[in-house]
Design a protein around this motif. Structure first.
Motif, short mmCIF file in Angstrom:
data_model
loop_
_atom_site.label_atom_id
_atom_site.label_comp_id
_atom_site.label_asym_id
_atom_site.label_seq_id
_atom_site.Cartn_x
_atom_site.Cartn_y
_atom_site.Cartn_z
N GLY A 37 0.79 -1.22 0.00
CA GLY A 37 0.00 0.00 0.00
C GLY A 37 0.82 1.27 0.00
O GLY A 37 0.26 2.37 -0.14
N GLY A 38 2.12 1.14 0.14
CA GLY A 38 3.00 2.30 0.18
C GLY A 38 3.29 2.87 -1.20
O GLY A 38 2.79 2.39 -2.22
N SER A 39 4.14 3.89 -1.21
CA SER A 39 4.47 4.60 -2.44
C SER A 39 5.97 4.84 -2.54
O SER A 39 6.67 4.90 -1.52
N LEU A 40 6.43 4.98 -3.76
CA LEU A 40 7.82 5.36 -4.02
C LEU A 40 7.84 6.29 -5.22
O LEU A 40 6.92 6.30 -6.04
N ARG A 41 8.94 7.02 -5.31
CA ARG A 41 9.16 7.92 -6.45
C ARG A 41 10.49 7.53 -7.08
O ARG A 41 11.55 7.77 -6.49
N LEU A 42 10.43 6.93 -8.26
CA LEU A 42 11.64 6.50 -8.95
C LEU A 42 12.07 7.60 -9.92
O LEU A 42 11.23 8.21 -10.59
N SER A 43 13.37 7.84 -10.01
CA SER A 43 13.90 8.87 -10.88
C SER A 43 14.89 8.28 -11.88
O SER A 43 15.62 7.34 -11.56
N CYS A 44 14.89 8.86 -13.05
CA CYS A 44 15.83 8.50 -14.11
C CYS A 44 16.50 9.80 -14.55
O CYS A 44 15.84 10.67 -15.12
N ASP B 64 -1.44 -2.15 -18.74
CA ASP B 64 -2.82 -2.16 -18.23
C ASP B 64 -2.85 -2.39 -16.72
O ASP B 64 -3.66 -1.77 -16.00
N SER B 65 -2.00 -3.25 -16.22
CA SER B 65 -2.04 -3.58 -14.79
C SER B 65 -1.51 -2.45 -13.91
O SER B 65 -1.68 -2.48 -12.69
N MET B 66 -0.86 -1.45 -14.49
CA MET B 66 -0.30 -0.34 -13.73
C MET B 66 -1.14 0.93 -13.83
O MET B 66 -0.90 1.87 -13.07
N LYS B 67 -2.09 0.96 -14.74
CA LYS B 67 -2.91 2.17 -14.90
C LYS B 67 -3.59 2.51 -13.59
O LYS B 67 -4.16 1.66 -12.93
N VAL C 131 13.24 11.83 -15.74
CA VAL C 131 11.95 11.18 -15.88
C VAL C 131 11.62 10.57 -14.52
O VAL C 131 12.48 9.95 -13.90
N THR C 132 10.39 10.76 -14.09
CA THR C 132 9.97 10.29 -12.78
C THR C 132 8.84 9.28 -12.94
O THR C 132 7.95 9.46 -13.78
N LEU C 133 8.90 8.22 -12.15
CA LEU C 133 7.81 7.26 -12.09
C LEU C 133 7.32 7.21 -10.65
O LEU C 133 8.06 6.79 -9.76
N GLU C 134 6.12 7.69 -10.43
CA GLU C 134 5.51 7.61 -9.11
C GLU C 134 4.71 6.31 -9.04
O GLU C 134 3.87 6.06 -9.90
N VAL C 135 5.01 5.52 -8.03
CA VAL C 135 4.37 4.22 -7.89
C VAL C 135 3.60 4.21 -6.58
O VAL C 135 4.16 4.47 -5.52
N ASN C 136 2.30 3.96 -6.66
CA ASN C 136 1.41 4.01 -5.49
C ASN C 136 0.70 2.68 -5.30
O ASN C 136 0.69 1.83 -6.19
N SER C 137 0.10 2.55 -4.11
CA SER C 137 -0.68 1.35 -3.79
C SER C 137 0.10 0.08 -4.14
O SER C 137 -0.41 -0.83 -4.80
N LEU C 138 1.34 0.04 -3.67
CA LEU C 138 2.23 -1.06 -4.06
C LEU C 138 1.76 -2.40 -3.51
O LEU C 138 1.23 -2.48 -2.39
N LYS C 139 2.01 -3.42 -4.31
CA LYS C 139 1.63 -4.79 -3.97
C LYS C 139 2.90 -5.65 -3.96
O LYS C 139 3.89 -5.31 -4.60
N PRO C 140 2.84 -6.78 -3.27
CA PRO C 140 4.04 -7.65 -3.26
C PRO C 140 4.49 -8.03 -4.67
O PRO C 140 5.69 -8.15 -4.92
N GLY D 87 19.35 0.14 -13.03
CA GLY D 87 18.28 -0.50 -12.29
C GLY D 87 18.25 -0.08 -10.83
O GLY D 87 19.28 0.25 -10.24
N THR D 88 17.04 -0.07 -10.28
CA THR D 88 16.85 0.24 -8.87
C THR D 88 15.85 -0.76 -8.29
O THR D 88 14.80 -1.02 -8.89
N GLN D 89 16.20 -1.33 -7.14
CA GLN D 89 15.41 -2.41 -6.56
C GLN D 89 14.21 -1.84 -5.79
O GLN D 89 14.36 -0.96 -4.94
N VAL D 90 13.03 -2.37 -6.09
CA VAL D 90 11.82 -2.08 -5.32
C VAL D 90 11.37 -3.38 -4.67
O VAL D 90 11.16 -4.39 -5.35
N THR D 91 11.24 -3.34 -3.35
CA THR D 91 10.79 -4.51 -2.61
C THR D 91 9.57 -4.12 -1.79
O THR D 91 9.62 -3.17 -1.00
N VAL D 92 8.48 -4.84 -1.98
CA VAL D 92 7.23 -4.57 -1.28
C VAL D 92 6.99 -5.70 -0.29
O VAL D 92 6.86 -6.86 -0.68
N SER D 93 6.97 -5.36 0.97
CA SER D 93 6.81 -6.39 2.00
C SER D 93 5.38 -6.43 2.50
O SER D 93 4.70 -5.40 2.63
N SER D 94 4.93 -7.64 2.78
CA SER D 94 3.59 -7.81 3.34
C SER D 94 3.71 -8.11 4.83
O SER D 94 2.79 -7.96 5.57
#
Length: 122
Positions: free
Chosen positions: A15-22, A62-65, A79-88, A115-122
């Motif tokens: 459910g958390g969020s991250l902001r990825l930058s390029c 489609d799964s990220m919209k 370039v920025t990618l904001e990622v919200n409502s993260l799932k495992p 590359g940058t690692q995103v880890t979503v913990s439950s």
């Protein structure tokens, strides 16, 4: 030619969020479409989101919209990618990539960040 550096990944709870930058270097940054791809262990690299050189074209898997938002600042060459409502299942290494023309196929991209690692913990 363009060089890309990814950053912003980390460990986040469901459910958390991250902001990825390029961040890019090179004089013709606004000539390149930039996309984000991700790759989880044992899986194929998959398209996440893309943006045209002008920023006027936005493309999402489609799964990220609705959860992911891509944007760019050509003056800052980022370039920025904001990622919200993260799932495992969003756990992966996320890469930005540049191409003269937008494509959802990673084989079309000649330039890649590390590359940058995103880890979503439950």
């Amino acid at each position: 030619q363009v060089q890309l550096v990814d950053s912003g990944g980390g460990l986040v709870q469901v459910g958390g969020s991250l902001r990825l930058s390029c961040a890019a270097s090179g004089r013709t940054f606004n000539s390149y479409a930039i996309s984000w791809f991700r790759q989880a262990p044992g899986k194929e690299r998959e398209f996440v989101a893309g943006i045209s050189g002008s920023g006027g074209g936005l493309y999402y898997a489609d799964s990220m919209k609705g959860r992911f938002t891509i944007s760019r600042d050509n003056a800052k060459k980022t370039v920025t990618l904001e990622v919200n409502s993260l799932k495992p299942e969003d756990t992966a290494v996320y890469y930005c990539a540049a191409s003269w023309r937008f494509s959802r196929d990673h084989y079309e991209y000649a330039y890649w960040g590390q590359g940058t690692q995103v880890t979503v913990s439950s």
